[in-house]
Design a protein around this motif. Structure first.
Motif, PDB file in Angstrom:
ATOM      1  N   VAL A 151       1.199  -0.747  -0.035  1.00 22.17           N
ATOM      2  CA  VAL A 151       0.208   0.207   0.209  1.00 22.17           C
ATOM      3  C   VAL A 151       0.633   1.345   0.324  1.00 22.17           C
ATOM      4  CG1 VAL A 151      -2.263  -0.945   1.434  1.00 22.17           C
ATOM      5  CG2 VAL A 151      -0.054   0.306   2.491  1.00 22.17           C
ATOM      6  N   ARG A 152      -0.242   2.535  -0.169  1.00 19.84           N
ATOM      7  CA  ARG A 152       1.163   3.567   0.103  1.00 19.84           C
ATOM      8  C   ARG A 152      -0.062   4.550   0.498  1.00 19.84           C
ATOM      9  NH1 ARG A 152      -2.460   6.129  -2.579  1.00 19.84           N
ATOM     10  NH2 ARG A 152      -2.839   6.928  -5.027  1.00 19.84           N
ATOM     11  N   PHE A 153       1.024   5.509   1.467  1.00 23.12           N
ATOM     12  CA  PHE A 153       0.235   6.646   1.303  1.00 23.12           C
ATOM     13  C   PHE A 153       0.402   7.807   0.783  1.00 23.12           C
ATOM     14  CE2 PHE A 153      -0.052   9.725   4.779  1.00 23.12           C
ATOM     15  CZ  PHE A 153      -1.535  10.436   4.551  1.00 23.12           C
ATOM     16  N   ALA A 154      -0.225   8.927   0.275  1.00 22.76           N
ATOM     17  CA  ALA A 154       0.377   9.753  -0.760  1.00 22.76           C
ATOM     18  C   ALA A 154       0.045  11.002  -0.160  1.00 22.76           C
ATOM     19  CB  ALA A 154       0.192   9.587  -1.405  1.00 22.76           C
ATOM     20  N   PRO A 155       0.786  11.757   1.110  1.00 22.31           N
ATOM     21  CA  PRO A 155       0.356  12.707   1.736  1.00 22.31           C
ATOM     22  C   PRO A 155       1.324  13.976   0.580  1.00 22.31           C
ATOM     23  CG  PRO A 155       2.634  12.170   2.641  1.00 22.31           C
ATOM     24  CD  PRO A 155       1.939  10.668   1.539  1.00 22.31           C
ATOM     25  N   SER A 156       0.478  15.118   0.225  1.00 27.10           N
ATOM     26  CA  SER A 156       1.079  16.505  -0.366  1.00 27.10           C
ATOM     27  C   SER A 156       2.483  17.289   0.605  1.00 27.10           C
ATOM     28  CB  SER A 156       0.462  16.984  -1.187  1.00 27.10           C
ATOM     29  OG  SER A 156      -0.292  16.281  -1.794  1.00 27.10           O
ATOM     30  N   PRO A 157       3.351  16.637   0.610  1.00 28.05           N
ATOM     31  CA  PRO A 157       3.736  18.018   1.845  1.00 28.05           C
ATOM     32  C   PRO A 157       3.725  19.206   1.661  1.00 28.05           C
ATOM     33  CG  PRO A 157       5.515  17.693   0.128  1.00 28.05           C
ATOM     34  CD  PRO A 157       4.628  16.586  -0.563  1.00 28.05           C
ATOM     35  N   LEU A 213       5.336   5.076   2.164  1.00 25.88           N
ATOM     36  CA  LEU A 213       5.362   6.912   1.829  1.00 25.88           C
ATOM     37  C   LEU A 213       5.743   7.446   1.297  1.00 25.88           C
ATOM     38  CD1 LEU A 213       4.026   9.110   4.096  1.00 25.88           C
ATOM     39  CD2 LEU A 213       6.542   8.772   4.759  1.00 25.88           C
ATOM     40  N   ARG A 214       4.660   7.698   0.333  1.00 26.94           N
ATOM     41  CA  ARG A 214       5.257   8.661  -1.090  1.00 26.94           C
ATOM     42  C   ARG A 214       4.886  10.185  -1.073  1.00 26.94           C
ATOM     43  NH1 ARG A 214       1.595   7.351  -6.363  1.00 26.94           N
ATOM     44  NH2 ARG A 214      -0.046   9.165  -5.204  1.00 26.94           N
ATOM     45  N   PHE A 215       5.649  10.836  -0.796  1.00 22.39           N
ATOM     46  CA  PHE A 215       6.075  11.840  -1.222  1.00 22.39           C
ATOM     47  C   PHE A 215       5.393  12.702  -2.067  1.00 22.39           C
ATOM     48  CE2 PHE A 215       8.237  11.818   2.953  1.00 22.39           C
ATOM     49  CZ  PHE A 215       7.296  12.544   3.628  1.00 22.39           C
ATOM     50  N   ASP A 216       3.830  13.019  -2.635  1.00 19.91           N
ATOM     51  CA  ASP A 216       3.258  13.639  -3.190  1.00 19.91           C
ATOM     52  C   ASP A 216       3.483  15.109  -3.796  1.00 19.91           C
ATOM     53  OD1 ASP A 216       2.563  11.520  -4.040  1.00 19.91           O
ATOM     54  OD2 ASP A 216       0.106  12.312  -4.093  1.00 19.91           O
ATOM     55  N   ASP A 217       5.272  15.725  -4.616  1.00 23.28           N
ATOM     56  CA  ASP A 217       5.638  16.797  -4.219  1.00 23.28           C
ATOM     57  C   ASP A 217       5.402  17.611  -4.955  1.00 23.28           C
ATOM     58  OD1 ASP A 217       7.461  15.374  -4.553  1.00 23.28           O
ATOM     59  OD2 ASP A 217       9.089  15.797  -3.754  1.00 23.28           O
ATOM     60  N   LEU A 243      -0.374  17.914 -13.082  1.00 20.66           N
ATOM     61  CA  LEU A 243      -1.207  17.044 -12.294  1.00 20.66           C
ATOM     62  C   LEU A 243      -1.427  15.951 -11.599  1.00 20.66           C
ATOM     63  CD1 LEU A 243      -3.313  19.423 -14.478  1.00 20.66           C
ATOM     64  CD2 LEU A 243      -4.733  18.938 -12.198  1.00 20.66           C
ATOM     65  N   TYR A 244      -2.406  16.162 -11.081  1.00 23.33           N
ATOM     66  CA  TYR A 244      -2.267  14.810  -9.562  1.00 23.33           C
ATOM     67  C   TYR A 244      -1.873  13.306 -10.906  1.00 23.33           C
ATOM     68  CZ  TYR A 244      -4.584  11.616  -7.071  1.00 23.33           C
ATOM     69  OH  TYR A 244      -5.335  10.156  -6.147  1.00 23.33           O
ATOM     70  N   THR A 245      -3.299  12.855 -11.792  1.00 24.28           N
ATOM     71  CA  THR A 245      -3.429  11.882 -12.225  1.00 24.28           C
ATOM     72  C   THR A 245      -2.780  11.179 -12.304  1.00 24.28           C
ATOM     73  OG1 THR A 245      -5.833  13.129 -12.203  1.00 24.28           O
ATOM     74  CG2 THR A 245      -5.054  10.807 -13.541  1.00 24.28           C
ATOM     75  N   PRO A 297       1.022  11.292 -12.645  1.00 24.89           N
ATOM     76  CA  PRO A 297       1.887  10.998 -11.780  1.00 24.89           C
ATOM     77  C   PRO A 297       1.941   9.777 -10.392  1.00 24.89           C
ATOM     78  CG  PRO A 297       2.343  13.166 -11.779  1.00 24.89           C
ATOM     79  CD  PRO A 297       1.276  12.517 -12.685  1.00 24.89           C
ATOM     80  N   SER A 298       0.594   9.833 -10.000  1.00 23.86           N
ATOM     81  CA  SER A 298      -0.528   9.045  -9.070  1.00 23.86           C
ATOM     82  C   SER A 298      -0.223   7.659  -9.893  1.00 23.86           C
ATOM     83  CB  SER A 298      -1.266   9.041  -8.722  1.00 23.86           C
ATOM     84  OG  SER A 298      -1.810   8.894  -7.421  1.00 23.86           O
ATOM     85  N   VAL A 299      -1.046   7.349 -10.791  1.00 30.83           N
ATOM     86  CA  VAL A 299      -1.055   6.075 -11.652  1.00 30.83           C
ATOM     87  C   VAL A 299       0.263   5.448 -12.043  1.00 30.83           C
ATOM     88  CG1 VAL A 299      -2.418   5.335 -13.735  1.00 30.83           C
ATOM     89  CG2 VAL A 299      -3.349   6.901 -12.319  1.00 30.83           C
ATOM     90  N   ILE A 325      -5.748   2.710  -0.749  1.00 32.88           N
ATOM     91  CA  ILE A 325      -7.604   2.994   0.241  1.00 32.88           C
ATOM     92  C   ILE A 325      -6.900   4.461   0.405  1.00 32.88           C
ATOM     93  CG2 ILE A 325      -7.654   2.691   2.812  1.00 32.88           C
ATOM     94  CD1 ILE A 325      -5.931   0.296   2.101  1.00 32.88           C
ATOM     95  N   ARG A 326      -8.556   5.088   0.330  1.00 34.94           N
ATOM     96  CA  ARG A 326      -8.225   6.950   0.857  1.00 34.94           C
ATOM     97  C   ARG A 326      -9.975   7.150   0.576  1.00 34.94           C
ATOM     98  NH1 ARG A 326      -6.129   7.835  -5.554  1.00 34.94           N
ATOM     99  NH2 ARG A 326      -8.297   6.595  -6.780  1.00 34.94           N
ATOM    100  N   GLY A 327      -9.716   8.445   0.678  1.00 40.11           N
ATOM    101  CA  GLY A 327     -11.515   9.328   1.119  1.00 40.11           C
ATOM    102  C   GLY A 327     -12.046   8.720   0.116  1.00 40.11           C
ATOM    103  N   ASP A 372     -13.989  10.940  -1.323  1.00 40.25           N
ATOM    104  CA  ASP A 372     -13.814  12.426  -2.102  1.00 40.25           C
ATOM    105  C   ASP A 372     -12.644  12.033  -3.907  1.00 40.25           C
ATOM    106  OD1 ASP A 372     -11.580  11.801  -0.635  1.00 40.25           O
ATOM    107  OD2 ASP A 372     -10.730  13.916  -0.669  1.00 40.25           O
ATOM    108  N   HIS A 373     -12.819  10.427  -3.896  1.00 39.80           N
ATOM    109  CA  HIS A 373     -11.187  10.365  -4.753  1.00 39.80           C
ATOM    110  C   HIS A 373     -12.086   8.880  -5.650  1.00 39.80           C
ATOM    111  CE1 HIS A 373      -7.120  12.077  -3.729  1.00 39.80           C
ATOM    112  NE2 HIS A 373      -7.591  12.233  -2.485  1.00 39.80           N
ATOM    113  N   VAL A 374     -13.262   8.690  -5.100  1.00 43.59           N
ATOM    114  CA  VAL A 374     -13.685   7.991  -6.199  1.00 43.59           C
ATOM    115  C   VAL A 374     -13.976   8.566  -7.786  1.00 43.59           C
ATOM    116  CG1 VAL A 374     -15.883   7.261  -7.104  1.00 43.59           C
ATOM    117  CG2 VAL A 374     -15.897   7.095  -4.321  1.00 43.59           C
TER     118      VAL A 374
HETATM  119  N1  GLU Z   1      -1.899  13.388  -3.215  1.00 47.41           N
HETATM  120  C1  GLU Z   1      -2.755  12.862  -3.065  1.00 47.41           C
HETATM  121  C2  GLU Z   1      -3.724  13.827  -1.765  1.00 47.41           C
HETATM  122  O1  GLU Z   1      -2.917  14.116  -0.933  1.00 47.41           O
HETATM  123  C3  GLU Z   1      -3.458  11.531  -2.283  1.00 47.41           C
HETATM  124  C4  GLU Z   1      -4.396  10.913  -2.956  1.00 47.41           C
HETATM  125  C5  GLU Z   1      -4.503   9.411  -3.180  1.00 47.41           C
HETATM  126  O2  GLU Z   1      -4.043   8.755  -2.061  1.00 47.41           O
HETATM  127  O3  GLU Z   1      -3.836   8.637  -4.078  1.00 47.41           O
HETATM  128  O4  GLU Z   1      -4.745  13.633  -2.273  1.00 47.41           O
END
Ligand code: GLU
Length: 477
Positions: free
Chosen positions: A11-17, A45-49, A189-191, A193-195, A207-209, A211-213
Motif C-alpha cells: 500500500v502507499r500513503f501519499a501525502p502532499s507535503p 510513504l510517497r510524498f506527492d511533491d 496534475l496529480y492523476t 504521476p499517481s497512476v 486506500i483513500r477517502g 473524495d477520490h472516487v
Molecule cells: N496526494 C494525494 C492527496 O493527498 C494522494 C491521493 C491518493 O491517495 O491517491 O490527495
C-alpha cells in the motif's frame, strides 16, 4: 499475525507535503498501515511533491514525525519529484499515441462553455474542442501566445471495480470530462504521476477517502491504457463533525501535532481513527499490535463516521486508567513526575491526560496548599494529627487511622473524610487516600494537617506555594 511467506500486499500513503497531517489524512495513513500489516505486507510513504511551489521540506519532516508519533511505520519512501523523468516519458508516450491532446481554452472560456451547457440542460462535460482542432488552428492559437494544456481522451466505457468498502462500483466514462493531465505551464496534475507510480512501485491496494472516487474511475482507465493491472481500491467515508456536518474548518484542520501538544496518547488517537466508521467497538487497546490484529477493512461501512473530540478525550482517559506502569514510565520520566509503580497505580484512574499526573505528583511528593474547610474542623484536624499512626505505613494505614478517628470523634462519612482529604490534598476529589497516604509519608501529612487546622481556625491564610490550580475554591474562614 504475519504469514510465513511474504505477502504481495503493498500500500502507499501519499501525502502532499504542503501542510501538516490532520485527523482525516492521518486516518487514511493509519488504515493503510493496519491493512498492510494485517496482511504481512508493505507500506510505502510517497510524498506527492510535484507542486514545487507549495511542497516544503519542513512538512516532509513534520509528516514523518507525526506518523511515527501515531505509531505508523513504513518500509520505504519515494518522492514523486524524483520520478519526473519517468512521468515525462509517459506523457510523451501518451502524446505520441494521441491519447493526450492539446487544448487551448482559458479558464474563463471553459467556465462560459459550462454555463451554456447547464443553461441548455446538458451536463457540463468538456466538448473535446481541442481534439477537433486542425494543425493550422493550433498554429494560429500558438501564434496568439496561447500554450496548451493536455487532456486524456477517455474511452466511453463503463469503468467497474470492486471496492473493498463500497462494494461493486461503476462509472460511465462518457459522463466524465476528459481530465487535464498536464497544465499549460507543463507541470503535471496529480492523476498521471499517481497512476504511474502506483504501477511502477507495485502498489496492490489503494486506500483513500471517498473524495477520490471519480479519480479512481479515470485512474483505472489510465492504468489499463499503460498496460497495467489496476490496484484494488477502497474508499473510506469521510469524517464529519459531531453534529454530522462536514468536518468543520477547525476540526478538519485539527492536526496530529495539535493532538500531541494537547497531551493525548497516540494510541488513543490511533484506536479512535482506526475504528471510526467501522462496526468495531471504540475501546482502548494495549498496543499497536492489538490494533493490527483486530483490523478488518470489511468492517468499514458507507455511513459517515463522526469525529468528536470529546470521544477522543474519553478514550484517552480510559486508556490511561488501564495503562501499565511500564508503558507510562518513560513518559512520566520525561515529564519529571515518575513516582514509581505505587504512585502510578494510585493516580492513573484520575487522569484525563497523562500530564495531569503532575498535579498528583505534587500531592504525593511535593508541596500543596492544605485546606481547612470550616472552623468546626480545626479541632478535628488536630485530633486527626495526633492520632496519625507511626510509620512504616502501608495500604491499610488509612483504614486503621480513620477507623480510630471515627471511634474517637463519632464523625463518619463525609464529615470524617472530607476534612482529611482537603487537608492532605488541598482538593475535594482525587485518588483513593489509602493509596496516596503512604506515598506522602508521615512528616508531610503531619505538616499538612497542622496547616489545615490553622487555616480552619482562620488564623492563617494558606501559603501561596502551589503546584497547579486548585480544582475548586476553598471555603475556609
Ligand atoms: N496526494 C494525494 C492527496 O493527498 C494522494 C491521493 C491518493 O491517495 O491517491 O490527495
Amino acid at each position: 499475525m504475519c504469514p510465513a511467506t511474504p505477502s504481495p500486499v503493498t500500500v502507499r500513503f501519499a501525502p502532499s507535503p504542503t501542510g501538516l497531517l490532520h485527523v482525516g489524512n492521518a486516518r487514511t495513513a493509519l488504515v493503510n498501515a493496519l491493512f498492510a500489516r494485517r496482511a504481512g505486507g508493505r507500506v510505502l510513504l510517497r510524498f506527492d511533491d510535484t507542486d514545487a511551489g507549495r511542497s516544503r521540506a519542513d512538512y516532509v519532516e513534520a509528516i514523518r514525525r507525526d506518523l511515527a508519533w501515531l505509531g505508523v511505520t513504513w518500509d520505504n519512501e519515494v518522492f514523486q519529484s524524483a520520478r519526473a523523468d519517468r512521468h515525462a516519458e509517459v506523457v510523451a508516450h501518451l502524446k505520441g499515441t494521441g491519447r493526450l491532446y492539446a487544448c487551448y481554452e482559458t479558464p474563463e472560456e471553459l467556465e462560459y462553455k459550462r454555463r451554456r451547457q447547464r443553461a441548455q440542460g446538458r451536463p457540463p462535460i468538456y466538448d473535446r474542442a481541442g481534439l477537433a482542432l486542425t494543425d493550422a488552428e493550433r498554429a494560429r492559437l500558438e501564434a496568439e501566445g496561447r500554450r496548451p494544456h493536455w487532456r486524456l481522451r477517455l474511452d466511453p466505457e463503463d469503468i467497474r471495480w470492486d471496492d473493498l468498502v463500497r462494494g461493486p462500483c461503476h462509472y460511465d466514462a462518457a459522463h466524465l470530462s476528459d481530465p487535464v493531465l498536464v497544465r499549460a505551464d507543463g507541470t503535471l496534475l496529480y492523476t498521471l504521476p499517481s497512476v504511474v507510480d502506483d504501477l511502477d512501485l507495485g502498489i496492490t491496494h489503494v486506500i483513500r477517502g471517498e473524495d477520490h472516487v471519480v479519480n479512481t474511475a479515470v485512474q483505472i482507465q489510465l492504468c489499463r491504457l499503460l498496460g497495467g493491472t489496476p490496484p484494488v481500491h477502497a474508499h473510506l467515508s469521510l469524517l464529519t463533525d459531531a453534529a454530522g456536518g462536514g468536518l468543520s474548518k477547525r476540526l478538519g484542520s485539527l492536526s496530529l501535532a495539535d493532538l500531541r501538544d494537547d497531551g493525548l496518547e497516540p494510541l488513543a488517537v490511533a484506536a479512535l481513527l482506526a475504528r471510526l466508521g467501522t462496526s468495531d467497538d471504540i475501546a482502548p487497546v494495549a498496543d499497536m499490535a492489538a490494533l493490527v490484529a483486530g483490523f478488518d477493512i470489511a468492517h468499514f461501512g458507507r455511513a459517515t463516521p463522526k469525529f468528536d473530540p470529546a470521544d477522543l478525550t474519553r478514550l484517552n482517559a480510559r486508556l490511561l486508567h488501564g495503562m501499565a506502569y511500564a508503558d507510562a514510565r518513560p513518559r512520566l520520566k520525561a515529564l519529571r513526575v515518575d513516582g514509581g509503580p505505587a504512585f502510578w497505580e494510585a493516580v492513573r484512574g484520575n487522569l484525563e491526560r497523562l500530564a495531569d499526573a503532575a498535579e498528583w505528583h505534587a500531592v504525593a511528593f511535593g508541596d500543596i496548599v492544605p485546606r481547612g474547610a470550616s472552623a468546626e474542623d480545626a479541632g478535628f484536624l488536630r485530633t486527626a494529627r495526633e492520632a496519625l499512626p507511626e510509620e512504616p505505613w502501608d495500604a491499610d494505614t488509612w483504614r486503621a487511622w480513620t477507623g480510630a478517628l471515627k471511634a474517637a470523634t463519632g464523625r463518619k462519612g463525609k464529615g470524617l473524610f472530607r476534612p482529611l482529604r482537603l487537608a492532605l490534598t488541598g482538593r475535594e476529589h482525587g485518588p483513593d487516600l489509602a493509596a496516596l497516604l503512604p506515598l506522602m509519608g508521615r512528616a508531610r501529612a503531619l505538616d499538612r494537617l497542622a496547616r489545615a487546622a490553622l487555616a480552619a481556625d482562620g488564623h492563617v491564610r494558606s501559603p501561596s506555594i502551589t503546584h497547579g490550580p486548585l480544582s475548586d475554591k476553598g471555603t475556609s474562614a
